[in-house]
Motif scaffolding. Structure first.
Motif, short mmCIF file in Angstrom:
data_model
loop_
_atom_site.label_atom_id
_atom_site.label_comp_id
_atom_site.label_asym_id
_atom_site.label_seq_id
_atom_site.Cartn_x
_atom_site.Cartn_y
_atom_site.Cartn_z
N GLU A 124 0.85 -1.19 0.00
CA GLU A 124 0.00 0.00 0.00
C GLU A 124 0.89 1.24 0.00
N SER A 125 0.35 2.32 -0.53
CA SER A 125 1.03 3.62 -0.45
C SER A 125 0.54 4.35 0.79
N ASN A 126 1.43 5.14 1.37
CA ASN A 126 1.10 5.87 2.58
C ASN A 126 1.54 7.32 2.48
N LEU A 127 0.68 8.20 2.96
CA LEU A 127 0.98 9.63 3.05
C LEU A 127 0.79 10.06 4.50
N TRP A 128 1.83 10.60 5.11
CA TRP A 128 1.79 11.10 6.48
C TRP A 128 1.88 12.63 6.43
N MET A 129 0.97 13.33 7.07
CA MET A 129 0.94 14.79 7.05
C MET A 129 1.42 15.34 8.40
N LEU A 130 2.37 16.25 8.32
CA LEU A 130 2.97 16.88 9.49
C LEU A 130 2.99 18.39 9.30
N PRO A 131 3.13 19.16 10.35
CA PRO A 131 3.23 20.62 10.16
C PRO A 131 4.51 20.99 9.42
N GLY A 132 4.37 21.57 8.23
CA GLY A 132 5.52 21.97 7.44
C GLY A 132 6.27 20.84 6.78
N ALA A 133 5.66 19.65 6.72
CA ALA A 133 6.33 18.50 6.11
C ALA A 133 5.31 17.42 5.79
N HIS A 134 5.69 16.50 4.93
CA HIS A 134 4.91 15.27 4.75
C HIS A 134 5.84 14.18 4.24
N VAL A 135 5.40 12.94 4.40
CA VAL A 135 6.20 11.78 4.01
C VAL A 135 5.32 10.86 3.17
N VAL A 136 5.89 10.36 2.08
CA VAL A 136 5.22 9.39 1.22
C VAL A 136 6.10 8.15 1.15
#
Length: 394
Positions: free
Chosen positions: A205-217
């Protein structure tokens, strides 16, 4: 025999364009600056809008052999990994005519390269670049600089598929106002062996993590043996021109990311990366025209975009298809075909450039606004999120 169309660049866009033009009956010469055609970078997502085109170019079997089809996209709250929405991709093929696929960039480029090498209408020259070019009486004369010196080539047209820092674009629009500029965002990229990743993050699966001023895929590649991870952060340039390519070990990047509050599994995944490469993300001013006479632009040379809709390569592939279609529809007139190609593509590509930037801003929201965003994503759900992006995939 008619003069060939020259393509500057043997990346994904240039190779796709060569195949589309050859399918339309054109002879093609690709000039590639590198001595060896090999893709840098790591993972690449190909959505159904581009997958349908590649299948139409006869690449379905070759791509299926090297692709991985993620079964879902998980949108996660970065601080604890909670899944806000799960976008089910299992019926993408029946819904949009092609599945969502992820590739190692090198695997996709090699599939395209082998198809191009096998086509009798396509010639590929490495260690070669386009120099000056002039148009006279409807003919295009260009200088190709290679290991053997400078060669004059009479061409019927020139396609600049030579990337964001395109030399062809610089010839068409020689103004400082058109220069690339740093977006304020940097991508850190790594490939992590799957056995080193947290067990909860090894699914197909693909994952997207949302953070303040950043994100990770992140998503798996090569039958799940490795995980492609991209960390996008807002930061100041690390050199005067913002273009330095640096490397960090996993624990160093984890320390850089830690103030943004990533969850434990995400931090473990980042720490598992042995070497993180630093890629500043650049943008260019939008163009109102891509073509002049028998010269046109394609892909990042025409419309560089931030990667937040995962459409950069897909839009280059759409460009290639539109270019081939213009010749099939209009016949042999290069200038008319290039103008038709531009008209058919510029509005959609420009819309996606703008939407990609907005998407990045949305991912990076902080404070109370991020709580409202997360609530909205939960309320919309996976089906709603897919429906919202259906205009990209149809």
């Amino acid at each position: 025999m008619s003069a060939p169309i020259v393509i500057a660049g043997a990346g994904i866009g240039g190779l796709s364009a060569a195949l589309a033009l050859a399918r339309a009956g054109k002879r093609v010469i690709i000039l590639e600056r590198a001595a060896k055609i090999e893709e840098v970078g790591a993972g690449l997502q190909i959505a159904p809008n581009a997958g349908r085109i590649l299948a139409g170019l006869g690449l379905e079997s070759a791509l299926a052999a090297v692709a991985l089809e993620p079964q879902a996209i998980n949108i996660r709250r970065g601080r604890d990994g909670s899944v806000l929405a799960r976008l089910d991709l299992s019926d993408s093929g029946s819904r949009w005519g092609a599945p969502f696929r992820v590739f190692h960039r090198a695997d996709l480029q090699q599939a395209l390269l082998q198809a191009a090498l096998a086509h009798e209408a396509i010639e590929i020259r490495t260690s070669a670049r386009v120099g000056d070019f002039t148009e006279r009486s409807g003919r295009l004369s260009l200088r190709a600089h290679g290991e053997g010196g400078v060669e004059e080539i009479d061409a019927s047209g020139l396609v600049g598929a030579d990337g964001q820092r395109s030399a062809v674009r610089a010839h068409l629009f020689p103004t400082e106002r058109d220069a690339p500029y740093y977006s304020g965002l940097t991508a850190w990229r790594a490939l992590v062996p799957a056995e080193l990743a947290p067990a909860a993050l090894r699914a197909r699966e693909s994952n997207l993590w949302m953070l303040p001023g950043a994100h990770v895929v992140h998503y798996p590649l090569r039958d799940g043996s490795i995980i492609n991870v991209v960390v996008i952060v807002a930061e100041e340039p690390r050199a005067a021109d913002g273009a330095a390519i640096l490397a960090l070990e996993g624990p160093e990047l984890a320390r850089l990311l830690a103030p943004k509050g990533p969850g434990a599994d995400l931090l473990s995944l980042v720490q598992a990366g042995a070497s993180w490469r630093h890629w500043p993300l650049f943008a260019r001013p939008p163009l109102s025209k891509w073509s002049r006479g028998a010269v046109t632009l394609l892909g990042d040379a025409a419309h560089p975009m931030l990667p937040f809709l995962a459409q950069g390569a897909a839009q280059a592939i759409e460009d290639a298809a539109a270019l081939g279609t213009a010749f099939l529809r209009l016949g042999v007139g290069v200038e008319a075909a290039f103008a038709d190609y531009e008209r058919s593509r510029i509005a959609r590509a420009s819309r996606i450039v703008r939407a990609s930037r907005r998407q990045g801003d949305y991912f990076h929201i902080s404070g109370p606004a991020s709580v409202a965003r997360d609530f909205a994503i939960r309320a919309l759900g996976g089906r709603g999120m897919l429906a919202r992006n259906a205009w990209l995939y149809r």
